[in-house]
Design an enzyme around this catalytic site. Structure first.
Site, PDB file in Angstrom:
ATOM      1  N   GLU A 120      80.637  48.469  78.513  1.00 43.89           N
ATOM      2  CA  GLU A 120      79.948  47.641  79.494  1.00 43.89           C
ATOM      3  C   GLU A 120      78.476  47.983  79.599  1.00 43.89           C
ATOM      4  O   GLU A 120      77.634  47.106  79.750  1.00 43.89           O
ATOM      5  CB  GLU A 120      80.627  47.762  80.866  1.00 43.89           C
ATOM      6  CG  GLU A 120      82.015  47.152  80.945  1.00 43.89           C
ATOM      7  CD  GLU A 120      82.016  45.656  80.595  1.00 43.89           C
ATOM      8  OE1 GLU A 120      80.954  45.011  80.693  1.00 43.89           O
ATOM      9  OE2 GLU A 120      83.077  45.141  80.227  1.00 43.89           O
TER      10      GLU A 120
ATOM     11  N   GLY B  26      67.873  49.609  72.459  1.00 38.09           N
ATOM     12  CA  GLY B  26      66.990  49.186  73.541  1.00 38.09           C
ATOM     13  C   GLY B  26      67.424  49.658  74.916  1.00 38.09           C
ATOM     14  O   GLY B  26      68.520  50.196  75.087  1.00 38.09           O
TER      15      GLY B  26
ATOM     16  N   TYR C  91      77.778  44.752  88.750  1.00 37.48           N
ATOM     17  CA  TYR C  91      78.529  44.166  87.642  1.00 37.48           C
ATOM     18  C   TYR C  91      79.406  45.210  86.944  1.00 37.48           C
ATOM     19  O   TYR C  91      80.620  45.007  86.774  1.00 37.48           O
ATOM     20  CB  TYR C  91      77.601  43.508  86.602  1.00 37.48           C
ATOM     21  CG  TYR C  91      78.366  43.275  85.326  1.00 37.48           C
ATOM     22  CD1 TYR C  91      79.264  42.220  85.228  1.00 37.48           C
ATOM     23  CD2 TYR C  91      78.291  44.179  84.256  1.00 37.48           C
ATOM     24  CE1 TYR C  91      80.049  42.045  84.103  1.00 37.48           C
ATOM     25  CE2 TYR C  91      79.075  44.011  83.132  1.00 37.48           C
ATOM     26  CZ  TYR C  91      79.951  42.947  83.051  1.00 37.48           C
ATOM     27  OH  TYR C  91      80.738  42.791  81.954  1.00 37.48           O
TER      28      TYR C  91
ATOM     29  N   ASP D 100      78.150  38.454  85.929  1.00 37.96           N
ATOM     30  CA  ASP D 100      77.016  38.575  85.014  1.00 37.96           C
ATOM     31  C   ASP D 100      76.433  37.175  84.773  1.00 37.96           C
ATOM     32  O   ASP D 100      76.776  36.224  85.456  1.00 37.96           O
ATOM     33  CB  ASP D 100      77.476  39.221  83.700  1.00 37.96           C
ATOM     34  CG  ASP D 100      78.370  38.289  82.908  1.00 37.96           C
ATOM     35  OD1 ASP D 100      78.896  37.331  83.489  1.00 37.96           O
ATOM     36  OD2 ASP D 100      78.541  38.511  81.698  1.00 37.96           O
TER      37      ASP D 100
END
Length: 345
Positions: free
Chosen positions: A39, A83, A122, A140
């Site tokens: 996740e 990232g 989330y 989301d």
DNA sequence: GAGCCGTGGAT
DNA sequence: TATCCAAGGCT
């Protein structure tokens, strides 16, 4: 909110998901740690990008105890190219909290799990529902898009407060007997059918229960204002190489953009300013030759780097610099990797 | 609440 | 080429 199809929608979504779901690596486990890792990696990141990172990450850190003990450079190296590097640091910090304060067991309530570093609304709902079957919402971008259409909600999803509307909607619709398939079904539907452009309504399992489809213009939803413009920054990059083949690298600051990652000497300059000689003022090293290697730009979410890269051979040896073998082990952001791989061998 | 924080794929 | 974005969270 009056929505007449609650039961039908719930059943159609869950049965569709359990029949049509993609075979993804994190769908072969209910280990809360592994679900958690997936996740976090999936935040703002595409499934196809995540898969190889997820597999490698769990080979190297198969348990929370092993992740908790990892050096930051080793951790970031595994995250290199993915990232949003603070995700990795926050994940490790959260895992350390679980190991130290929860006896190595990921908490199973929103109250507790939300205290963990890097676990927001989330991720809390996703881990709780998928790993533990707890009927908690996990809203989301997919969920907001799907439900904006199904329920014909025109609130601007660029406004943070709007998320509450969708969390309440999920609370209304969620399957308490199968929260995992329900939440994943919403996201899977958003990924495969109810896409941002050209939604495949004719293939949609909940088309008959979709208000926006009924009204004719589901592609007009969700409403989303707000655009971001990127700010340009200009840098000269100096690849300094000594007579032993070592390179000068610097570690970035411990907070902010690309925190703690490694890079060649980088000097900001004004737009259109030509200042490659500045390296001779800032570096004690004596430059033998200095050649222009390449120019390119790298786009971040909120800014653009315009890079002019120079390679300079310097006299003598600098034991504190790094040889190729060491550099390969240090985490570098993608623009620096581009330079590294473009260096003449 | 608005801005910060990466990357590469799709259109 | 330009824009938007993809399973968000932190400050």
């Amino acid at each position: 909110m009056q929505y007449p199809y609650i039961e039908q929608f719930r059943h159609a979504l869950v049965t569709w998901f359990e029949r049509e779901q993609r075979d993804l690596p994190w769908r072969h486990t209910k280990d809360p740690y592994k679900i958690w890792v997936s996740e976090v990696m999936l935040q703002q990141t595409r499934v196809d990008t995540v898969i190889p990172y997820y597999t490698r990450f769990l080979e190297i850190f198969p348990t929370m105890e092993q992740l908790a003990q990892a050096d930051e450079d080793v951790l970031l190296k595994q995250w290199e190219g993915l990232g949003y590097y603070s995700r990795a640091r926050n994940l490790q910090a959260g895992v350390r909290e679980v190991v130290e304060q929860y006896d190595g067991v990921v908490p199973n309530t929103r109250e507790e799990i939300s205290k963990l570093k890097g676990v927001g609304p989330y991720t809390a709902g996703a881990v709780l529902s998928i790993a533990y079957g707890v009927p908690e919402h996990a809203v989301d971008g997919n969920v907001m898009r799907v439900l904006s259409r199904v329920l014909n909600i025109h609130e601007d999803i660029a406004v943070p407060k709007t998320k509450k509307t969708f969390e309440a909607a999920v609370d209304m619709l969620i399957d308490h007997e199968n929260a995992s398939s329900f939440n994943q079904g919403l996201m899977e539907l958003g990924a495969l059918i109810c896409t941002p452009t050209s939604p495949k309504c004719l293939l949609c399992p909940v088309r008959d229960y979709c208000i926006a489809f009924e009204e004719g213009e589901p592609e007009k939803l969700p409403v989303k204002t707000k655009k971001v413009k990127t700010k340009p920054l200009y840098y000269d990059v100096f690849v300094l190489r000594d007579e032993a083949g070592r390179y000068k690298l610097e570690q970035r600051a411990s907070s902010g953009l690309l925190a703690n990652m490694w890079q060649f000497v980088m000097v900001e300059r004004g737009e259109g300013v030509f200042t490659p000689q500045i390296v001779e003022q800032t570096e004690a090293a004596q430059i033998v030759t200095q050649d222009h290697l390449m120019s390119f730009k790298h786009v971040f979410s909120h800014l653009v780097w315009h890079m002019d890269v120079y390679i300079a051979d310097v006299k003598g040896e600098h034991p504190a610099w790094y040889d190729a073998e060491q550099i390969e082990k240090l985490p570098m952001p993608v623009p620096m990797l581009k330079i590294w791989h473009a260096l003449p061998r």
